[in-house]
Motif scaffolding. Structure first.
Motif, mmCIF file in Angstrom:
data_model
loop_
_atom_site.group_PDB
_atom_site.id
_atom_site.type_symbol
_atom_site.label_atom_id
_atom_site.label_comp_id
_atom_site.label_asym_id
_atom_site.label_seq_id
_atom_site.Cartn_x
_atom_site.Cartn_y
_atom_site.Cartn_z
ATOM 1 N N ALA A 41 0.805 -1.223 0.000
ATOM 2 C CA ALA A 41 0.000 0.000 0.000
ATOM 3 C C ALA A 41 0.833 1.266 0.000
ATOM 4 C CB ALA A 41 -0.938 0.008 1.200
ATOM 5 N N ASN A 42 2.061 1.222 0.510
ATOM 6 C CA ASN A 42 2.867 2.436 0.586
ATOM 7 C C ASN A 42 3.850 2.572 -0.567
ATOM 8 O OD1 ASN A 42 4.650 0.442 1.217
ATOM 9 N ND2 ASN A 42 5.278 1.298 3.198
ATOM 10 N N SER A 43 3.717 1.762 -1.600
ATOM 11 C CA SER A 43 4.675 1.836 -2.705
ATOM 12 C C SER A 43 4.365 3.007 -3.623
ATOM 13 C CB SER A 43 4.644 0.537 -3.514
ATOM 14 O OG SER A 43 3.506 0.501 -4.331
ATOM 15 N N LYS A 44 5.367 3.386 -4.433
ATOM 16 C CA LYS A 44 5.195 4.503 -5.374
ATOM 17 C C LYS A 44 4.173 4.179 -6.451
ATOM 18 C CE LYS A 44 9.537 6.859 -4.865
ATOM 19 N NZ LYS A 44 10.682 7.436 -5.518
ATOM 20 N N ALA A 45 3.945 2.890 -6.712
ATOM 21 C CA ALA A 45 2.977 2.506 -7.739
ATOM 22 C C ALA A 45 1.573 2.961 -7.366
ATOM 23 C CB ALA A 45 3.006 1.007 -7.966
ATOM 24 N N ASP A 46 1.315 3.098 -6.041
ATOM 25 C CA ASP A 46 -0.011 3.522 -5.607
ATOM 26 C C ASP A 46 -0.194 5.043 -5.698
ATOM 27 O OD1 ASP A 46 -0.825 0.980 -5.134
ATOM 28 O OD2 ASP A 46 -0.476 1.035 -2.972
ATOM 29 N N GLN A 47 0.896 5.779 -5.840
ATOM 30 C CA GLN A 47 0.786 7.232 -5.948
ATOM 31 C C GLN A 47 0.257 7.590 -7.326
ATOM 32 O OE1 GLN A 47 4.648 8.805 -5.237
ATOM 33 N NE2 GLN A 47 4.607 8.376 -3.053
ATOM 34 N N GLU A 48 -0.606 8.561 -7.343
ATOM 35 C CA GLU A 48 -1.145 8.996 -8.625
ATOM 36 C C GLU A 48 -0.141 9.926 -9.299
ATOM 37 O OE1 GLU A 48 -4.995 11.394 -10.202
ATOM 38 O OE2 GLU A 48 -5.265 9.942 -8.579
ATOM 39 N N LEU A 49 0.223 9.595 -10.519
ATOM 40 C CA LEU A 49 1.176 10.417 -11.262
ATOM 41 C C LEU A 49 0.475 11.652 -11.818
ATOM 42 C CD1 LEU A 49 3.055 7.615 -13.215
ATOM 43 C CD2 LEU A 49 3.883 8.891 -11.246
ATOM 44 N N PRO A 50 1.193 12.763 -11.902
ATOM 45 C CA PRO A 50 0.581 13.952 -12.496
ATOM 46 C C PRO A 50 0.300 13.704 -13.980
ATOM 47 C CG PRO A 50 2.921 14.315 -12.090
ATOM 48 C CD PRO A 50 2.573 12.988 -11.498
ATOM 49 N N SER A 51 -0.719 14.378 -14.483
ATOM 50 C CA SER A 51 -1.071 14.198 -15.891
ATOM 51 C C SER A 51 -0.052 14.919 -16.768
ATOM 52 C CB SER A 51 -2.467 14.764 -16.155
ATOM 53 O OG SER A 51 -2.434 16.180 -16.112
ATOM 54 N N PRO A 52 0.067 14.512 -18.027
ATOM 55 C CA PRO A 52 0.967 15.218 -18.946
ATOM 56 C C PRO A 52 0.659 16.718 -19.019
ATOM 57 C CG PRO A 52 0.281 13.149 -19.915
ATOM 58 C CD PRO A 52 -0.524 13.325 -18.647
ATOM 59 N N ARG A 53 -0.618 17.066 -19.022
ATOM 60 C CA ARG A 53 -1.018 18.476 -19.082
ATOM 61 C C ARG A 53 -0.514 19.242 -17.850
ATOM 62 N NH1 ARG A 53 -5.299 21.399 -21.736
ATOM 63 N NH2 ARG A 53 -5.728 19.435 -22.753
ATOM 64 N N GLU A 54 -0.637 18.629 -16.662
ATOM 65 C CA GLU A 54 -0.155 19.276 -15.439
ATOM 66 C C GLU A 54 1.355 19.509 -15.510
ATOM 67 O OE1 GLU A 54 -2.996 17.762 -11.821
ATOM 68 O OE2 GLU A 54 -1.672 16.258 -12.736
#
Length: 191
Positions: A41-54
């Motif tokens: 649950a604490n891995s980076k894979a669970d973090q939402e990546l910013p969108s290309p537009r952002e």
């Protein structure tokens, strides 16, 4: 509880070894496969990546790739993939602004001459003893950009800012140093 270490894998079982060399077998079924596929649950894979537009908006607003990675936790290769086209765009704006032809009024000994904006500013900074010029641009709104040059002078760091409209090829000084560098008067301590 005894700690086990991976030994080998066969077609239908996972063989684990104890510190003493005793083998233990674990059947590979769907439950085990499903558990292995899940990430903690604490891995980076669970973090939402910013969108290309952002990412592209942040770069246009002056953030570096390093700043974006640090603030979002996104991998550098992911951010770079979307940031690079905008970095190229910002560099193009700088080069376009530096290529704008400026007319300098002549005097009684010479006619009106034309010089590129970038060359004019470089010559004037050099004449004032400034060094290490570094150009950058930043979008202000949909049609205009901010053009900035940072440089070193004897008393520290200096900078000059212009607003640039690439459609009209118009540069407008936005601070005293830019006004001084853009004027036809000689440069003195204002830089």
């Amino acid at each position: 509880m005894e700690k086990l270490h991976f030994g080998r894998i066969t077609s239908d079982e996972l063989v684990m070894l104890s510190d003493e060399g005793v083998e233990y077998s674990i059947a590979i079924d769907e439950t085990l496969r499903s558990a292995i596929r899940r990430t903690p649950a604490n891995s980076k894979a669970d973090q939402e990546l910013p969108s290309p537009r952002e990412i592209q908006e942040w770069v246009r607003d002056g953030k570096s790739i390093e700043d974006i990675c640090e603030s979002t936790g996104a991998p550098a290769d992911y951010v770079s993939k979307f940031a690079q086209p905008v970095i190229d765009e910002l560099n193009h704006i700088v080069e376009s602004a530096k290529a704008v032809r400026i007319s300098l009024a002549g005097d009684r000994f010479s006619d009106i001459t034309q010089i590129e904006f970038g060359t004019l500013i470089a010559n004037r900074l050099s004449a004032a003893g400034a060094s290490s010029p570094a150009w950058r641009s930043q979008r202000i709104d949909l049609g205009s950009w901010q053009l900035r040059i940072d440089f070193q002078v004897a008393v520290g760091l200096g900078f000059a800012i212009w607003t640039f409209d690439p459609r009209k090829l118009v540069l407008t000084p936005e601070n005293e140093a830019a006004l001084s560098l853009s004027s036809t008067e000689s440069l003195n301590s204002s830089v």
